[in-house]
Design an enzyme around this catalytic site. Structure first.
Site, mmCIF file in Angstrom:
data_model
loop_
_atom_site.group_PDB
_atom_site.id
_atom_site.type_symbol
_atom_site.label_atom_id
_atom_site.label_comp_id
_atom_site.label_asym_id
_atom_site.label_seq_id
_atom_site.Cartn_x
_atom_site.Cartn_y
_atom_site.Cartn_z
ATOM 1 N N PHE A 11 0.844 -1.198 0.000
ATOM 2 C CA PHE A 11 0.000 0.000 0.000
ATOM 3 C C PHE A 11 0.876 1.243 0.000
ATOM 4 C CE2 PHE A 11 -3.709 2.509 1.874
ATOM 5 C CZ PHE A 11 -4.463 2.408 0.709
ATOM 6 N N LYS A 126 9.153 -5.564 -11.898
ATOM 7 C CA LYS A 126 10.007 -6.117 -12.952
ATOM 8 C C LYS A 126 10.513 -7.503 -12.611
ATOM 9 C CE LYS A 126 12.820 -2.689 -12.412
ATOM 10 N NZ LYS A 126 12.069 -1.772 -11.542
ATOM 11 N N GLU A 150 2.023 -4.883 -17.760
ATOM 12 C CA GLU A 150 2.402 -3.807 -18.677
ATOM 13 C C GLU A 150 3.315 -2.787 -18.011
ATOM 14 O OE1 GLU A 150 3.265 -2.045 -21.694
ATOM 15 O OE2 GLU A 150 1.512 -3.256 -22.207
ATOM 16 N N VAL A 153 7.858 -2.324 -17.550
ATOM 17 C CA VAL A 153 8.927 -1.788 -18.394
ATOM 18 C C VAL A 153 8.958 -0.269 -18.382
ATOM 19 C CG1 VAL A 153 9.865 -1.668 -20.746
ATOM 20 C CG2 VAL A 153 8.939 -3.819 -19.877
ATOM 21 N N GLY A 207 13.803 13.780 -6.279
ATOM 22 C CA GLY A 207 13.033 12.554 -6.138
ATOM 23 C C GLY A 207 13.141 11.616 -7.317
ATOM 24 N N GLU A 210 16.978 7.203 -6.011
ATOM 25 C CA GLU A 210 16.917 6.681 -4.650
ATOM 26 C C GLU A 210 18.154 7.127 -3.869
ATOM 27 O OE1 GLU A 210 14.378 5.091 -3.497
ATOM 28 O OE2 GLU A 210 13.311 4.700 -5.385
ATOM 29 N N LYS A 225 14.592 -4.775 -17.500
ATOM 30 C CA LYS A 225 13.609 -4.358 -18.497
ATOM 31 C C LYS A 225 13.972 -4.878 -19.884
ATOM 32 C CE LYS A 225 12.481 -0.223 -15.817
ATOM 33 N NZ LYS A 225 12.543 1.256 -15.744
#
Length: 348
Positions: A11, A126, A150, A153, A207, A210, A225
């Site tokens: 969440f 992924k 979907e 990627v 942002g 990371e 990917k």
């Protein structure tokens, strides 16, 4: 109208954005021919919540971090992912947890549990697709369920379903992509004169990156990917470890400046190509692109994929490769694909 019960596993930002869409814009789903009802939520911080008649999304979305579901009917401070996935009254499991790029856990287990229990799965992760896609698709076929991904990627920008369904009559020879917005943003800021370390720091402040940007800068995010694109669109059976990968960590400001002086731009390119012998090769590497290359003009945190076809040449799709609402849209499109599967018995 058909109503689908959802279990939101995780969440965080993406599933919260989906929950807000369900709460605020039910007409969006009604236009697609179905209604959505969230009957279960699990989260490492909040715990688990199961309410068969439907969860009041306004209540859970207003809960601050630090709170748990324990005080709510059907709530617990423990996530109880396996129990909720297997036994909650959900028709569709929406998997959006933080997952290891090394083994795809815990998402791989979440997907397995759901499919084995006869529940449809949509995910933005992924790892399960890149590392265990063939196995999980086989399990979905065995249990007559739909497994949709979907958003794995390019977030909400459709690439898998576009190529699979809109390129009928074309031979797909290969794909090239800018598949990581952080690295693309960093290279763009280096064109403005920043050193690599300065550009990374700015990306973190905005942002885009990371606290540990290794997966973005080192290319391992793109490697996953590329494996998905190669396997899904070119029929390969590549493990991510077979994708030769080099990141942008060795690119210097002088190299970027020299490329600009030569009318070129550095980009981190993920690529999968079918050779004359039919063999699929894949790589992730920084490359200098000339101005006429279809990916040269992709700037900032935008992502893009260029499909090389036999009759049309290069067909390029660009759009956001991240973002909570954008990725939530990928889940919406996947749920619509599940609806089509249920009503027509085919995966789209």
């Amino acid at each position: 109208m058909t109503t689908y019960n959802l279990a939101l596993i995780g969440f965080g930002g993406v599933n919260r954005a989906l929950a807000a869409l369900i709460r605020d814009e039910p007409h969006r789903f009604a236009a697609l021919g179905f209604e959505l009802r969230v009957v279960a939520i699990t989260d490492l911080a909040f715990g688990s919540l199961v309410q068969e008649e439907g969860i009041d999304l306004a209540t859970v979305l207003a809960m601050p971090r630090g709170a748990t579901f324990e005080g709510l009917r059907g709530g617990s401070s423990e996530p109880r992912n396996e129990e909720v996935i297997k036994y909650s009254p959900a028709d569709i499991v929406v998997e959006a947890t933080f997952t290891s790029p090394v083994d795809g856990e815990p998402a791989v287990s979440h997907v397995r549990w759901a499919l084995a229990a006869g529940k449809h799965v949509v995910t933005t992760n992924k790892g399960p697709v890149a590392l265990h896609g063939r196995e999980l698709n086989a399990l979905a076929k065995e249990t007559n369920t739909s497994f949709e991904y979907e958003g794995s990627v390019m977030s909400g920008t459709p690439v898998l379903r576009l190529a699979q369904k809109m390129f009928d009559g074309l031979e797909l020879k290969g794909v090239q992509g800018i598949l990581n917005g952080t690295s693309n943003y960093v290279l763009g800021r280096m064109e403005a004169g920043l050193r690599l370390e300065e550009a990374i720091a700015e990306a973190q402040e905005r942002g885009y990156a990371e606290a540990d940007p290794t997966a973005d800068i080192g290319g391992s995010d793109v490697r996953l990917k590329v494996a998905i694109l190669a396997n899904e669109l070119l029929g390969a059976s590549l493990h991510p470890d077979e994708v030769d990968t080099t990141g942008i960590q060795e690119i210097t400001s002088d190299q970027v400046a020299q490329a600009l002086a030569n009318g070129q731009r550095w980009k981190l390119i993920g690529e999968a190509t079918r050779g004359i012998d039919g063999k699929i090769t894949a790589s992730v590497r920084p490359a200098t692109l000339t101005a006429d290359h279809p990916l040269a003009g992709i700037s900032g945190a935008t992502n893009a994929v260029s499909f090389e076809t036999d009759l049309l040449g290069a067909v390029t799709v660009s759009g956001p490769g991240a973002g909570r609402t954008e990725t939530a849209y990928a889940l919406v499109s996947d749920i619509a694909a599940v609806d089509t599967f249920i009503k027509g018995g085919v995966r789209v």
